[in-house]
Design an enzyme around this catalytic site. Structure first.
Site, short mmCIF file in Angstrom:
data_model
loop_
_atom_site.label_atom_id
_atom_site.label_comp_id
_atom_site.label_asym_id
_atom_site.label_seq_id
_atom_site.Cartn_x
_atom_site.Cartn_y
_atom_site.Cartn_z
N ASP A 76 49.40 81.29 23.93
CA ASP A 76 48.85 80.59 24.90
C ASP A 76 49.73 80.06 26.06
O ASP A 76 50.80 80.58 26.15
CB ASP A 76 48.08 79.22 24.03
CG ASP A 76 49.27 78.40 23.73
OD1 ASP A 76 50.74 78.71 23.75
OD2 ASP A 76 48.97 77.05 23.27
N ASP A 117 49.69 76.27 19.50
CA ASP A 117 49.96 74.97 18.86
C ASP A 117 48.66 74.16 18.84
O ASP A 117 48.51 73.26 18.25
CB ASP A 117 51.09 74.31 19.29
CG ASP A 117 50.91 73.70 20.69
OD1 ASP A 117 49.89 74.32 21.37
OD2 ASP A 117 51.74 72.85 21.23
N ASP A 174 43.62 77.42 18.45
CA ASP A 174 44.47 78.50 18.24
C ASP A 174 44.56 78.99 16.76
O ASP A 174 44.97 79.99 16.27
CB ASP A 174 46.12 78.53 18.46
CG ASP A 174 46.19 78.00 20.10
OD1 ASP A 174 45.55 79.08 20.86
OD2 ASP A 174 46.81 77.19 20.51
N ASN A 231 72.48 107.80 -10.17
CA ASN A 231 73.16 107.36 -11.63
C ASN A 231 72.21 108.40 -12.62
O ASN A 231 72.86 108.91 -13.62
CB ASN A 231 73.12 106.04 -11.77
CG ASN A 231 74.27 105.40 -10.93
OD1 ASN A 231 75.22 106.08 -10.60
ND2 ASN A 231 74.19 104.08 -10.97
N ASN A 271 76.06 98.28 -12.95
CA ASN A 271 74.72 97.81 -12.02
C ASN A 271 74.95 96.26 -11.40
O ASN A 271 75.05 96.11 -10.54
CB ASN A 271 73.45 97.82 -12.66
CG ASN A 271 72.50 98.87 -12.16
OD1 ASN A 271 72.90 99.82 -11.14
ND2 ASN A 271 71.44 99.05 -13.01
N ASP A 318 75.89 95.08 -7.61
CA ASP A 318 75.10 94.01 -7.11
C ASP A 318 76.00 92.99 -6.56
O ASP A 318 75.63 92.51 -5.41
CB ASP A 318 73.90 93.56 -8.06
CG ASP A 318 72.77 94.42 -8.23
OD1 ASP A 318 72.50 95.24 -7.38
OD2 ASP A 318 71.96 94.22 -8.95
#
Length: 467
Positions: free
Chosen positions: A27, A303, A307, A371, A396, A400
């Site tokens: 807008d 806003d 809208d 793997n 693992n 990670d």
């Protein structure tokens, strides 16, 4: 990261959409303009400055009970400042009824009692107001019938003011007959009340463009995002603002042009044009849908209550912290400031986040695939388990933990400059290439361990017999 850039993300999926967005519909008020209305001038029907216009406008703005807005505020403040005694007299009046603003009528009427008579005071958009006025106030404030010539003269003056970027509000009034004193306010009929009005005059208001808007439009363009302006304001004002801040468009498309269009025609229109004015909330929704139908990832920034629908249908709805409740509820991302620069920062941050999420997914998918492939190969040829399940899990976990650094990783500048879409196919290709590549190293390690480091006659014979 997004929060630091003054963007609050309501759902994590939105970050990916934010990075992929290539069209932003917005807008106008407050995004491209300062949302600080300045009352510039006021004219009676003959085009002369007349304080009666402001005073009547204040009668409407001071009593209308709709959502308070910058226009009403500027009218009331101006009257207080320049015509205080008139303002005090207005506030002594009693409000009898109101016909609230609607997007079809584009005007608001209040019915006031000044002790002697009931007055209807109406303010609204030019066309919608002129259509209900049959008279105008002459120099002595006497109601006089309109002539076609005067109507054209008024329209010409209003057009000139609009070309300069002014927003025009028309003010009209009429004195009600005594019978209205006795009827219930709920029975006021708009076609009975808002009819045969007397034009008092019109106000010229200015909502100047934001200084930051020019740079923001350029920055969005460099990020591969094109901007489309969707506003309820009139075409001339919108064109003036968008020209100043550098949004190109062959022409301004009005809500009235869109009304009878089929979806196929509108699809082409929304692709070629960037400025849409005098839109109803439903038309905003329709335009956003058509932009999406053309294959764009579409953001909508707004806003106001008008809208909310468009925010819901957009791929990504962006609102601001001080927006009305329903609008904030419909949005995916809330900006702490209503500024395109904040949105630009958010888009860059969104693309960085998306890039780093992609890195993690690609690496983890290919690593796990590699793997598994390595273990399958080893299980087929080795007389023992190459890795125990617990060892796999520990591997693992360690992997990670090392990936914690990825969210803070840098992203190449050239990666950020274009919208990025999620591609499962891309991840699949990456996995199919880099998974087996890592397995080559694993298998090489197995061979080295089996034949070189732990080489015994027993192993060799065992391995030969397996083959």
């Amino acid at each position: 990261g997004m929060a630091k850039k003054k963007c609050i993300v309501k759902s994590l999926n939105s970050i990916e959409d934010f990075g992929a967005m290539d069209v932003l519909c917005t807008d106008k008020t407050g995004t491209l303009t300062q949302d600080k209305i300045i009352l510039q001038s006021y004219y009676d029907a003959s085009g002369k400055e007349d304080n009666e216009v402001v005073i009547d406008a204040c009668m409407n703005s001071g009593f209308q009970s709709g959502m308070s807005n910058a226009i009403d505020q500027s009218i009331v403040d101006y009257t207080k400042k320049h015509y205080l005694s008139d303002y005090q007299n207005i506030m002594q009046m009693k409000k009898i009824g109101e016909l609230s603003f609607s997007f079809e009528r584009r005007r608001v009427s209040v019915i006031l009692d000044d002790g002697d008579n009931l007055h209807v005071v109406t303010k609204g958009a030019v066309e919608e107001m002129l259509s209900i006025c049959t008279m105008y106030e002459d120099d002595q404030d006497h109601p006089t019938p309109f002539t076609d010539q005067l109507r054209q003269q008024i329209q010409k003056h209003i057009d000139e003011l609009s070309e300069k970027g002014m927003r025009i509000l028309v003010i009209a009034q009429r004195t009600l007959l005594k019978k209205y004193h006795t009827i219930n306010t709920n029975q006021f009929e708009q076609n009975e009340i808002e009819t045969e009005m007397v034009l008092v005059g019109y106000l010229a208001l200015l909502d100047p463009p934001k200084d930051s808007a020019v740079n923001a439009v350029k920055a969005l363009h460099q990020l591969g995002i094109s901007l489309k302006v969707l506003t309820g304001d009139n075409g001339a004002v919108t064109r003036n603002i968008t020209t100043q801040i550098g949004i190109p468009s062959p022409k301004v498309i009005l809500g009235s042009d869109i009304e009878g269009m089929t979806d196929d025609v509108l699809q082409m229109i929304v692709e070629e044009n960037n400025i849409f004015a005098k839109l109803s909330p439903d038309q905003k929704v329709r335009i956003v849908k058509m932009v999406e139908k053309n294959g764009h990832i579409t953001g909508y920034m707004g806003d106001g209550i008008n809208d909310a629908g468009a925010l819901k249908v957009a791929d990504i709805g962006v609102s601001v912290d001080n927006a009305v409740g329903i609008t904030k509820d419909s949005a995916n991302i809330i900006l702490m400031e209503k500024d395109l620069n904040v949105l630009t920062d958010g888009v860059i941050e969104g693309r960085k986040t998306y890039a780093n999420i992609s890195k993690y997914i690609k690496m983890t998918a290919s690593s796990n695939f590699g793997n598994i492939l390595s273990i399958v190969i080893a299980s087929a040829f080795l007389p023992f388990l190459p890795m125990l399940p617990v060892q796999l899990l520990v591997l693992n976990l360690m992997y990670d933990i090392s990936c914690i650094s990825i969210p803070f990783d840098n992203v190449d500048k050239d990666y950020i400059t274009t919208p990025k879409r999620w591609s499962a196919q891309g991840i699949g290709h990456f996995m199919m290439v880099f998974g087996p590549v890592s397995s080559i190293f694993d298998v090489t390690t197995y061979l080295a361990l089996f034949f070189v480091i732990c080489s015994t006659k027993h192993n060799s014979t065992n391995f030969s017999s397996i083959i």
